[in-house]
Design a protein around this motif. Structure first.
Motif, PDB file in Angstrom:
ATOM      1  N   ARG A  43      62.384  38.625 -21.575  1.00 37.20           N
ATOM      2  CA  ARG A  43      62.796  38.980 -22.851  1.00 37.20           C
ATOM      3  C   ARG A  43      63.441  38.016 -24.273  1.00 37.20           C
ATOM      4  NH1 ARG A  43      66.661  41.514 -25.015  1.00 37.20           N
ATOM      5  NH2 ARG A  43      67.642  41.024 -22.981  1.00 37.20           N
ATOM      6  N   LEU A  44      64.431  37.341 -23.309  1.00 36.13           N
ATOM      7  CA  LEU A  44      65.411  36.462 -24.067  1.00 36.13           C
ATOM      8  C   LEU A  44      65.329  34.863 -24.186  1.00 36.13           C
ATOM      9  CD1 LEU A  44      67.891  36.178 -21.500  1.00 36.13           C
ATOM     10  CD2 LEU A  44      68.719  37.760 -24.242  1.00 36.13           C
ATOM     11  N   ILE A  45      63.581  34.665 -23.346  1.00 36.42           N
ATOM     12  CA  ILE A  45      62.788  33.460 -24.232  1.00 36.42           C
ATOM     13  C   ILE A  45      62.174  33.879 -25.252  1.00 36.42           C
ATOM     14  CG2 ILE A  45      61.143  32.197 -23.703  1.00 36.42           C
ATOM     15  CD1 ILE A  45      61.864  32.238 -20.410  1.00 36.42           C
ATOM     16  N   ASP A  46      61.188  35.187 -25.561  1.00 35.51           N
ATOM     17  CA  ASP A  46      61.217  35.791 -26.372  1.00 35.51           C
ATOM     18  C   ASP A  46      61.335  36.220 -27.214  1.00 35.51           C
ATOM     19  OD1 ASP A  46      58.532  35.934 -24.483  1.00 35.51           O
ATOM     20  OD2 ASP A  46      58.821  38.138 -24.362  1.00 35.51           O
ATOM     21  N   GLU A  47      62.578  36.543 -27.701  1.00 35.83           N
ATOM     22  CA  GLU A  47      63.543  36.288 -28.628  1.00 35.83           C
ATOM     23  C   GLU A  47      63.844  35.074 -29.239  1.00 35.83           C
ATOM     24  OE1 GLU A  47      67.642  38.685 -29.883  1.00 35.83           O
ATOM     25  OE2 GLU A  47      66.494  39.384 -28.054  1.00 35.83           O
ATOM     26  N   LEU A  48      64.112  34.012 -28.497  1.00 36.68           N
ATOM     27  CA  LEU A  48      64.645  32.494 -29.186  1.00 36.68           C
ATOM     28  C   LEU A  48      63.870  31.660 -29.496  1.00 36.68           C
ATOM     29  CD1 LEU A  48      66.931  30.172 -28.559  1.00 36.68           C
ATOM     30  CD2 LEU A  48      65.380  29.639 -26.734  1.00 36.68           C
TER      31      LEU A  48
END
Length: 437
Positions: A43-48
Motif C-alpha cells: 500500500r505504501l509503495i502504491d502511494e509513493l
C-alpha cells in the motif's frame, strides 16, 4: 522599493511541490521500516508511486509556468510609429517662402529640434557641407507665417552632370530630407517654390525623400525600406531579445575580432581603406576621403567612425550619426575575404551596445531594397522595416527617373568597375559619385 511578489499560481505550485516532496520522504522512510520488520509495504509503495507521478507532473507544470513568466517579463522590440513630416497645426495668416538667411539658422535649428520627423540630414550644416564639399548648388527654403514664425522647411540640392542628368533632390546621398511643415498648406507652398527653382534651372525632376506617405498626389517610388530597432535601457535586454543563431554568430565574430574603436577623425585612414575596397568590390564609385572628413566636422558631436580589427588590421568599418534619440548607420563595410569570420556581426553588436550606452531610443540600420540580401541581415536583429516614400515633381507626361544600379544600362559599368584597381577607383570614384543622388 518592496520585494517583487511571485505570480499567485506559481507560488501555489511551489507550495504544493514542497508538500509532495515531504510526503515522498515520509513514505520512503515508512517503506524502509516496513521492510525491516517484514511487514507488507504494498500500500505504501502504491502511494509513493502516486506521489512521485504527481511530483513529475507538477515539476513539468512549474517549469512551464516559469518559462511563461520569464517570457512575459522579457524585453522585446515594440512597434514603431513613423513620425509625421506634415503636422496638422493652424498657422497665422498668409504663408511666405524664401531662402534661409544666416540670421534664420538658429530658428531653423530650433524648429528641427521640435519637429518629430526631423533628421540629422535636415540640418543647415549638412546643406552647407554638400555645397562646400561637392560643389553643388543648394537652397534651403523656409516658410513663415504673417507673425514671422517659422512653419516649415525644405533643404534642396541640384545635381547636374552630362552622364546622369540635371535634377533636384531633398536630400541627396542620405535617406531623409523632404519637407517638414506645420500643415499641408505650408507643404504645398514649399513644394511650389522648389518646383519654380526646378524650372529656372531646367531640371528634369524634383525628388522628395519621405519616410511616410503624405498623400500629396505626386508620383512615388516605394521600393526601398529602412529598418528601425527600438532600443532598451540596458544591453542585457537587447542581447536576450536576439535569436540563438544571431547570438552564436556574434560570439563567433568576437572570437576573431581582436579590437574595435569608436572615435572621430583619428580613425579616418583605417575607415577609408576598408570602405574604399568594399565599394570597389560592389561596383560602386566611392566618396572621397574629404567627404567623410568634412561630414565629421559638419556633424561634430553627432557623428562617429567605427573600425574593427583582426590582429591589428582594419577589416570592418562604419559611419554613425546620432540625432534626437535615433542613431543611424548610413555606411558600413567589411572586407570580403573576412566574411567567414562573422566580423560584421560582432561589429554591429558593439555598435548597438554603443547606441544603448549613449542613451539612444532607436537604431536605424539604413536603407535597402526589399529583395536584397541586406534586407535579411537587418531583419535578423529584430528591427522593423519601414517603407520609404519618395515623391516626385515632374513635367507633364514625364516618367519616373530610373537612376539606380538595377537599370540595365549601368550593369556593364558596374562589372567593369569591380575589376579596376582600388587606387584607380579611389581617384575616379569621387568625381562620379558626387553626381549620384
Amino acid at each position: 522599493m518592496g520585494m517583487e511578489m511571485p505570480e499567485p499560481r506559481l507560488d501555489v505550485s511551489k507550495h504544493r511541490l514542497d508538500e509532495l516532496k515531504e510526503c515522498k520522504g515520509r513514505l520512503s522512510r515508512q517503506i524502509g521500516e516496513a521492510k525491516q520488520s517484514d511487514s507488507n509495504a504494498d500500500r505504501l509503495i502504491d502511494e509513493l508511486k502516486q506521489v512521485s507521478d504527481e511530483i513529475k507532473q507538477l515539476q513539468k507544470l512549474l517549469k512551464q509556468q516559469l518559462n511563461e513568466t520569464r517570457s512575459a517579463k522579457k524585453w522585446a522590440p515594440g512597434t514603431i510609429e513613423k513620425p509625421p513630416a506634415i503636422a496638422n497645426k493652424i498657422t497665422s495668416g498668409a504663408i511666405t517662402v524664401r531662402s534661409c538667411a544666416d540670421d534664420d539658422i538658429s530658428a531653423v535649428e530650433a524648429y528641427l529640434a521640435e519637429h518629430p520627423a526631423a533628421s540629422v540630414w535636415h540640418l543647415p550644416a549638412v546643406s552647407r557641407f554638400i555645397k562646400d564639399t561637392c560643389g553643388h548648388r543648394a537652397r534651403y527654403f523656409c516658410a513663415f507665417d504673417e507673425t514671422h514664425n517659422l512653419v516649415g522647411v525644405l533643404p534642396l540640392v541640384q545635381l547636374n552632370s552630362r552622364l546622369f542628368g540635371n535634377f533636384l533632390v531633398a536630400m541627396p546621398y542620405f535617406n531623409y530630407g523632404g519637407v517638414l511643415a506645420d500643415n499641408r498648406e505650408v507643404t504645398l507652398k514649399l513644394i511650389s517654390h522648389a518646383d519654380q527653382w526646378r524650372r529656372e534651372v531646367n531640371a528634369s525632376h524634383l525628388e522628395l525623400r519621405f519616410c511616410q506617405d503624405n498623400a500629396l498626389g505626386l508620383p512615388q517610388k516605394t521600393d526601398k525600406v529602412v529598418f528601425w530597432l527600438p532600443l532598451p535601457d540596458n544591453v542585457d535586454d537587447l542581447w536576450d531579445s536576439f535569436q540563438p543563431k544571431v547570438r552564436a554568430q556574434i560570439r563567433r565574430g568576437q572570437r576573431e575580432m581582436t579590437e574595435l574603436s569608436i572615435g572621430g577623425p583619428e580613425l579616418l585612414d583605417e575607415f577609408y581603406r576598408v570602405f574604399a575596397v568594399n565599394m570597389r568590390d560592389l561596383g560602386t564609385p566611392v566618396y572621397g576621403k574629404d567627404f567623410f572628413a568634412n561630414l565629421l566636422q559638419a556633424l561634430e558631436g553627432q557623428a562617429w567612425l567605427v573600425v574593427a580589427r583582426i590582429n591589428g588590421r582594419a577589416v570592418g568599418c562604419a559611419f554613425l550619426t546620432g540625432y534626437k534619440g535615433r542613431m543611424e548607420i548610413p555606411w558600413a563595410s567589411t572586407l570580403r575575404r573576412y566574411n567567414h569570420t562573422s566580423i560584421n556581426m560582432s561589429m554591429y553588436w558593439k555598435v548597438l551596445e554603443f547606441a544603448v550606452q549613449q542613451g539612444f531610443d532607436v537604431f536605424d540600420f539604413g536603407r535597402c531594397s526589399q529583395d536584397a540580401g541586406t534586407y535579411r541581415f537587418k531583419q535578423q536583429w529584430g528591427a522593423q522595416p519601414l517603407k520609404l516614400y519618395w515623391d516626385y515633381v515632374l513635367p507633364d507626361g514625364e516618367k519616373l527617373p530610373a537612376l539606380n544600379p538595377d537599370n540595365p544600362k549601368f550593369r556593364l559599368m558596374i562589372a567593369v568597375w569591380q575589376r579596376l584597381p582600388v587606387m584607380l577607383t579611389n581617384l575616379l570614384g569621387p568625381h562620379i559619385v558626387k553626381r549620384l543622388p
